[in-house]
Design a protein around this motif. Structure first.
Motif, PDB file in Angstrom:
ATOM      1  N   ARG A   8       0.837  -1.208   0.000  1.00 22.94           N
ATOM      2  CA  ARG A   8       0.000   0.000   0.000  1.00 22.94           C
ATOM      3  C   ARG A   8       0.869   1.254   0.000  1.00 22.94           C
ATOM      4  NH1 ARG A   8      -2.785   3.278   4.006  1.00 22.94           N
ATOM      5  NH2 ARG A   8      -4.825   3.943   3.179  1.00 22.94           N
ATOM      6  N   TYR A  42      -5.217  -9.151   3.823  1.00 25.10           N
ATOM      7  CA  TYR A  42      -6.475  -8.846   3.139  1.00 25.10           C
ATOM      8  C   TYR A  42      -7.185 -10.156   2.799  1.00 25.10           C
ATOM      9  CZ  TYR A  42      -9.705  -5.854   0.612  1.00 25.10           C
ATOM     10  OH  TYR A  42     -10.815  -5.155   0.221  1.00 25.10           O
ATOM     11  N   TYR A  92      -8.299   0.755  -1.140  1.00 27.24           N
ATOM     12  CA  TYR A  92      -7.421   0.687   0.028  1.00 27.24           C
ATOM     13  C   TYR A  92      -5.960   0.798  -0.373  1.00 27.24           C
ATOM     14  CZ  TYR A  92      -4.898  -1.129   4.042  1.00 27.24           C
ATOM     15  OH  TYR A  92      -4.007  -1.281   5.072  1.00 27.24           O
ATOM     16  N   VAL A  97      -9.157   4.939   0.941  1.00 29.95           N
ATOM     17  CA  VAL A  97      -9.749   4.631   2.250  1.00 29.95           C
ATOM     18  C   VAL A  97      -8.620   4.183   3.165  1.00 29.95           C
ATOM     19  CG1 VAL A  97     -11.996   4.020   1.315  1.00 29.95           C
ATOM     20  CG2 VAL A  97     -10.257   2.251   1.527  1.00 29.95           C
ATOM     21  N   SER A  98      -8.797   4.434   4.447  1.00 25.62           N
ATOM     22  CA  SER A  98      -7.717   4.134   5.390  1.00 25.62           C
ATOM     23  C   SER A  98      -7.811   2.761   6.002  1.00 25.62           C
ATOM     24  CB  SER A  98      -7.710   5.186   6.512  1.00 25.62           C
ATOM     25  OG  SER A  98      -8.975   5.184   7.188  1.00 25.62           O
ATOM     26  N   SER A  99      -8.973   2.122   5.914  1.00 23.21           N
ATOM     27  CA  SER A  99      -9.130   0.796   6.518  1.00 23.21           C
ATOM     28  C   SER A  99     -10.204   0.028   5.771  1.00 23.21           C
ATOM     29  CB  SER A  99      -9.503   0.912   8.004  1.00 23.21           C
ATOM     30  OG  SER A  99     -10.759   1.563   8.151  1.00 23.21           O
ATOM     31  N   SER A 100     -10.327  -1.256   6.099  1.00 22.47           N
ATOM     32  CA  SER A 100     -11.324  -2.116   5.463  1.00 22.47           C
ATOM     33  C   SER A 100     -11.643  -3.279   6.389  1.00 22.47           C
ATOM     34  CB  SER A 100     -10.798  -2.652   4.125  1.00 22.47           C
ATOM     35  OG  SER A 100     -11.686  -3.624   3.598  1.00 22.47           O
TER      36      SER A 100
END
Length: 407
Positions: A8, A42, A92, A97-100
């Motif tokens: 990331r 993930y 992500y 977005v910062s999280s999932s």
């Protein structure tokens, strides 16, 4: 740094070109090194964790259409990211977005430092990451914080160090995956065996009918000789007006490929109660002139055999006397050169069936509704309903044959 966070970070900075594969490892510049097959944090909606190789290949090819991406990934032998995971995963990795909810860090990202300076053991954390800092270290002068060193404390400390560098290599989902396995050959082989079995059973039934016929003929001859009566075999069916002629009854089917029932699939439908499309059942080689069918799923002891033909032009006058049923195409030209005045006479002497899919438009059966034929509907997908349709054909056929035999 864990593989997902490292990927990331490099994606957001636009430095994916610095990630180089060396043997079975991915080198993130001079910062990190991870095995290509390392599982990331993930988790797919299907349940398994994505590997670093899968995510890196996806983020480098996310601009490609999904079907093209799947084909390229399959060619490379790399498991692909599923369609439902594409958008949230890409957002992500790109930092949108910062999280999932799909992320499950088994080990805190700042626990393990894979700096390449530790070249011999790149997966081991540095000692500094396992030693408490001054701000968190206990005060040796404080009585409450003082703990006498014991063997139990030493064991706990060693266990924590080991757990800190542990990472799962395989889970239940990944163990069940069969990568680069193709079961098409197994399907083809099993289909061929089933067709061979059906062919042998069909031949055995034909041989049994011939043997039974010969046996009954010899018994009738012997009985006639002993009693003085004429034991010459009398035809069971005799044509007088609308009666059935001598011999095996005949069922006609269209030779056109656009009809549902043809000479290729009529046997499976009438004998086994299963509809197989002609383009699936059709085999290479010469088309059979005649197919013999029987009602296999009948409790009756007496089973009548029928001949199925699709060339009316090859029938002789005596053969037409044996025709009891026809599967119609719904076109007038099907009856061209038939020895009847019109379709009214045809369906007074021959039982007519029209096969259609239940969700077809009624327009396809508009002409047929003007004829004295029975419309049989089957489903395109629900094969367990085929048996009911086949039984309806048999019930009407047997009733029609009985009525003609006694008329």
């Amino acid at each position: 740094m864990d593989p997902l966070s490292a990927l990331r970070d490099y994606t957001i900075r636009g430095e994916l070109d610095r990630i180089v594969r060396l043997n079975d490892e991915f080198r993130f510049g001079s910062d990190y090194s991870f095995p290509c097959s390392a599982e990331t944090a993930y988790r797919s909606k299907l349940g398994s964790l994505y590997t670093l190789e899968t995510l890196l290949y996806f983020v480098r090819n996310h601009h490609v259409k999904h079907i093209e991406y799947l084909q390229k990934a399959r060619t490379q032998g790399i498991p692909a990211v599923t369609l439902p995971d594409r958008k949230p995963l890409l957002e992500y990795l790109q930092g949108k977005v910062s999280s999932s909810d799909a992320i499950e860090f088994l080990v805190p990202p700042n626990t393990i430092n894979l700096n390449l300076n530790n070249s011999r053991f790149p997966d081991l954390p540095l000692a500094s990451s396992l030693i408490p800092s001054e701000s968190t270290a206990p005060n040796p002068n404080a009585v409450d914080n003082f703990t006498e060193p014991t063997a139990q404390n030493a064991d706990l400390s060693s266990t924590n160090m080991i757990q800190a560098i542990e990472r799962p290599l395989k889970d239940r989902e990944s163990l069940l995956e069969c990568k680069q396995r193709d079961f098409y050959s197994v399907l083809v082989a099993s289909t061929k065996r089933e067709e061979e079995r059906q062919r042998i059973e069909s031949q055995q039934r034909k041989d049994g009918l011939v043997a039974k016929s010969r046996l009954m003929g010899s018994e009738e001859t012997r009985y006639g000789d002993e009693s003085g009566y004429d034991a010459t075999p009398k035809p069971k069916m005799h044509l007088k007006g609308s009666k059935i002629g001598e011999g095996v009854p005949i069922i006609l089917v269209p030779s056109a490929s656009q009809t549902l029932i043809t000479i290729y699939n009529v046997k499976e439908f009438l004998e086994d109660g299963v509809f197989i499309p002609t383009d699936v059942k059709q085999v290479k080689g010469a088309k059979p002139d005649c197919v013999t069918v029987q009602k296999k799923f009948s409790r009756d002891r007496v089973v009548t055999a029928y001949e199925v033909r699709d060339k009316p032009s090859a029938l002789k006058a005596d053969d037409w006397d044996r025709v009891v049923a026809v599967f119609v195409l719904g076109k007038e030209w099907q009856f061209k050169d038939w020895p009847f005045k019109d379709h009214v006479e045809i369906f007074n002497k021959i039982l007519g069936f029209f096969m259609r899919f239940e969700d077809d438009s009624l327009e396809s059966a508009r002409t047929v509704k003007q004829w004295n034929v029975k419309i049989i509907s089957i489903s395109k997908n629900k094969r367990h309903q085929d048996r009911t349709a086949a039984l309806e054909v048999w019930d009407r056929l047997e009733e029609f044959v009985r009525s003609r035999s006694h008329s």
